[in-house]
Design an enzyme around this catalytic site. Structure first.
Site, PDB file in Angstrom:
ATOM      1  N   HIS A   1       0.828  -1.192   0.000  1.00  0.00           N
ATOM      2  CA  HIS A   1       0.000   0.000   0.000  1.00  0.00           C
ATOM      3  C   HIS A   1       0.874   1.257   0.000  1.00  0.00           C
ATOM      4  O   HIS A   1       2.091   1.187   0.188  1.00  0.00           O
ATOM      5  CB  HIS A   1      -0.942  -0.009   1.193  1.00  0.00           C
ATOM      6  CG  HIS A   1      -1.988  -1.087   1.114  1.00  0.00           C
ATOM      7  ND1 HIS A   1      -2.949  -1.277   2.076  1.00  0.00           N
ATOM      8  CD2 HIS A   1      -2.224  -2.040   0.170  1.00  0.00           C
ATOM      9  CE1 HIS A   1      -3.740  -2.291   1.742  1.00  0.00           C
ATOM     10  NE2 HIS A   1      -3.302  -2.766   0.580  1.00  0.00           N
TER      11      HIS A   1
ATOM     12  N   GLU B   1       1.268   3.679   2.079  1.00  0.00           N
ATOM     13  CA  GLU B   1       2.003   3.965   3.306  1.00  0.00           C
ATOM     14  C   GLU B   1       3.310   3.170   3.374  1.00  0.00           C
ATOM     15  O   GLU B   1       4.328   3.684   3.855  1.00  0.00           O
ATOM     16  CB  GLU B   1       1.148   3.629   4.530  1.00  0.00           C
ATOM     17  CG  GLU B   1      -0.149   4.427   4.618  1.00  0.00           C
ATOM     18  CD  GLU B   1      -1.334   3.699   4.024  1.00  0.00           C
ATOM     19  OE1 GLU B   1      -2.416   3.748   4.624  1.00  0.00           O
ATOM     20  OE2 GLU B   1      -1.166   3.079   2.936  1.00  0.00           O
TER      21      GLU B   1
ATOM     22  N   SER C   1     -21.012  12.566 -37.020  1.00  0.00           N
ATOM     23  CA  SER C   1     -20.681  13.054 -35.676  1.00  0.00           C
ATOM     24  C   SER C   1     -19.184  13.266 -35.483  1.00  0.00           C
ATOM     25  O   SER C   1     -18.728  13.457 -34.360  1.00  0.00           O
ATOM     26  CB  SER C   1     -21.191  12.051 -34.623  1.00  0.00           C
ATOM     27  OG  SER C   1     -20.576  10.786 -34.796  1.00  0.00           O
TER      28      SER C   1
ATOM     29  N   GLU D   1     -20.088   5.228 -23.157  1.00  0.00           N
ATOM     30  CA  GLU D   1     -19.884   6.186 -24.245  1.00  0.00           C
ATOM     31  C   GLU D   1     -21.014   6.209 -25.269  1.00  0.00           C
ATOM     32  O   GLU D   1     -21.020   7.057 -26.142  1.00  0.00           O
ATOM     33  CB  GLU D   1     -18.547   5.909 -24.937  1.00  0.00           C
ATOM     34  CG  GLU D   1     -17.344   6.331 -24.117  1.00  0.00           C
ATOM     35  CD  GLU D   1     -16.162   6.748 -24.979  1.00  0.00           C
ATOM     36  OE1 GLU D   1     -16.335   6.906 -26.200  1.00  0.00           O
ATOM     37  OE2 GLU D   1     -15.067   6.907 -24.428  1.00  0.00           O
TER      38      GLU D   1
ATOM     39  N   GLY E   1     -24.753   4.167 -27.137  1.00  0.00           N
ATOM     40  CA  GLY E   1     -25.403   5.352 -27.681  1.00  0.00           C
ATOM     41  C   GLY E   1     -26.588   5.797 -26.826  1.00  0.00           C
ATOM     42  O   GLY E   1     -26.741   5.411 -25.664  1.00  0.00           O
TER      43      GLY E   1
ATOM     44  N   LEU F   1     -28.946   2.980 -25.228  1.00  0.00           N
ATOM     45  CA  LEU F   1     -28.326   2.319 -24.089  1.00  0.00           C
ATOM     46  C   LEU F   1     -28.241   3.270 -22.907  1.00  0.00           C
ATOM     47  O   LEU F   1     -28.519   2.888 -21.758  1.00  0.00           O
ATOM     48  CB  LEU F   1     -26.930   1.818 -24.470  1.00  0.00           C
ATOM     49  CG  LEU F   1     -26.092   1.193 -23.352  1.00  0.00           C
ATOM     50  CD1 LEU F   1     -26.797  -0.005 -22.736  1.00  0.00           C
ATOM     51  CD2 LEU F   1     -24.716   0.799 -23.884  1.00  0.00           C
TER      52      LEU F   1
END
Length: 369
Positions: free
Chosen positions: A51, A53, A169, A295, A297, A300
């Site tokens: 970790h 730390e 697009s 992302e 369309g 969804l």
């Protein structure tokens, strides 16, 4: 900015180095300070490794004795793949511990802080807390709900169009915005689209950054397996896997063909003729997907929104006007008939990204059923 906040901000920056790489653990950063100087620092790179730390203690060595540590998340108090960090701080002779936020993991949840205090260490809680909580938002949601923290990303013109009337697009947003999206892809565990986006755009769904980057797991929601076998998502070289979520309504021969292309096909329950998104999100959660980027369309996204599976939205607004009907609206379907039924957003933030504006907000009604 107060000196202590500067040290915690440095710990946050360190933790961000491992965004998208630590699941099922959270990203954590730590900084050890003695006599006003940073003598050790570190971050948790991935599950199974030490970790944050521990890396900071190793770097500090004997200078950790009598020093202060700034850590973005409460030190753990239980033994998992590694030993308890709280015990390591006590053994090293750390004097004071500044904690960004309490660990939402039920195995910790304040126990690490209690152990430090019982050993006589001073503990400060809540330093730069908002930034530290944002850092672990996907982990916190996943550990408490079992589901991925889901960000829906979209781009539209100022008059609300996602594409021209002919469906073009590329590109609504500017180059800087698209680069920002690739940075986000590098930080998430998975990226998801619907099959209609495959049919319309044939995307790669890869991370393309000048300094490299990591491709996340690619997830395609395709209830009837309409995905073409020559799609770039199936044929391009990438270390990331592709998961196609479908139903028993799909042809068995297509399933076999996809598996021959090294795609994993996941057959899920049917809800109103489509993949059960709740079942899909639960399966992704079981696979330690903490952070999911949705992302496209529109269909969804609409289904995920109404299933209350979207936690946050990012909308890039380009200074362009298309006029006419085009392809408008971030979500498909009829939507709410009354303004009182609108899904509220909170913590709205606006920033400039190149020529565009980026709006980020949390979806208030995102709750597990």
């Amino acid at each position: 900015m107060a000196e202590s906040q500067v040290y915690m901000q440095r710990a946050i920056e360190l933790a961000r180095n491992a965004l998208g790489r630590t699941a099922p653990n959270p990203p954590v950063g730590a900084v050890i300070v003695r006599d006003g100087l940073i003598v050790g620092e570190g971050f948790h790179p991935r599950a199974g490794d030490p970790h944050a730390e521990i890396f900071a203690l190793r770097a500090a060595g004997v200078r950790a004795c009598g020093a202060d540590i700034y850590v973005t998340l409460e030190p753990c108090s239980h033994r998992g793949r590694t030993g308890p960090c709280a015990d390591a701080l006590i053994a090293a002779g750390i004097r004071r511990v500044f904690v960004g936020t309490v660990d939402p993991n039920p195995l910790v949840a304040g126990r690490g802080i209690q152990r430090l205090k019982a050993a006589g260490l001073e503990v400060g809680i809540g330093l730069n807390e908002d930034a530290c909580r944002e850092l672990i938002a996907p982990f916190a949601w996943h550990i408490t709900s079992g589901l991925p923290f889901t960000v829906y990303k979209a781009a539209m013109t100022l008059d609300g169009q996602l594409a021209t009337c002919a469906g073009d697009s590329r590109w609504v947003s500017c180059a800087d915005s698209r680069q920002r999206v690739h940075q986000l892809r590098d930080q998430v565990d998975a990226i998801m689209i619907g099959v209609q986006t495959i049919l319309a755009d044939n995307p790669q769904l890869t991370t393309r950054l000048d300094q490299g980057g990591r491709d996340p797991l690619r997830v395609v929601v395709d209830s009837h397996l309409r995905i073409p076998l020559e799609s770039r998502i199936l044929t391009q070289p990438s270390a990331a896997r592709t998961l196609v979520a479908t139903t028993t309504l799909a042809p068995a021969a297509k399933l076999v063909a996809l598996e021959k292309l090294n795609a994993e096909v996941l057959v899920l329950p049917v809800v109103e003729g489509r993949v059960s998104l709740c079942a899909l999100w639960q399966e992704l959660g079981r696979r330690s997907v903490q952070h999911l980027l949705l992302e496209g369309g529109r269909t969804l996204a609409s289904a995920a929104l109404h299933a209350r599976l979207i936690n946050s939205i990012q909308v890039y607004i380009a200074p362009k006007l298309l006029g006419g009907e085009g392809l408008s609206g971030l979500f498909a379907g009829e939507g709410s008939s009354l303004m009182d039924d609108a899904i509220p957003l909170e913590n709205l933030r606006v920033e400039s990204v190149g020529a565009d504006l980026l709006l980020t907000a949390e979806v208030k009604r995102c709750l597990p059923d």
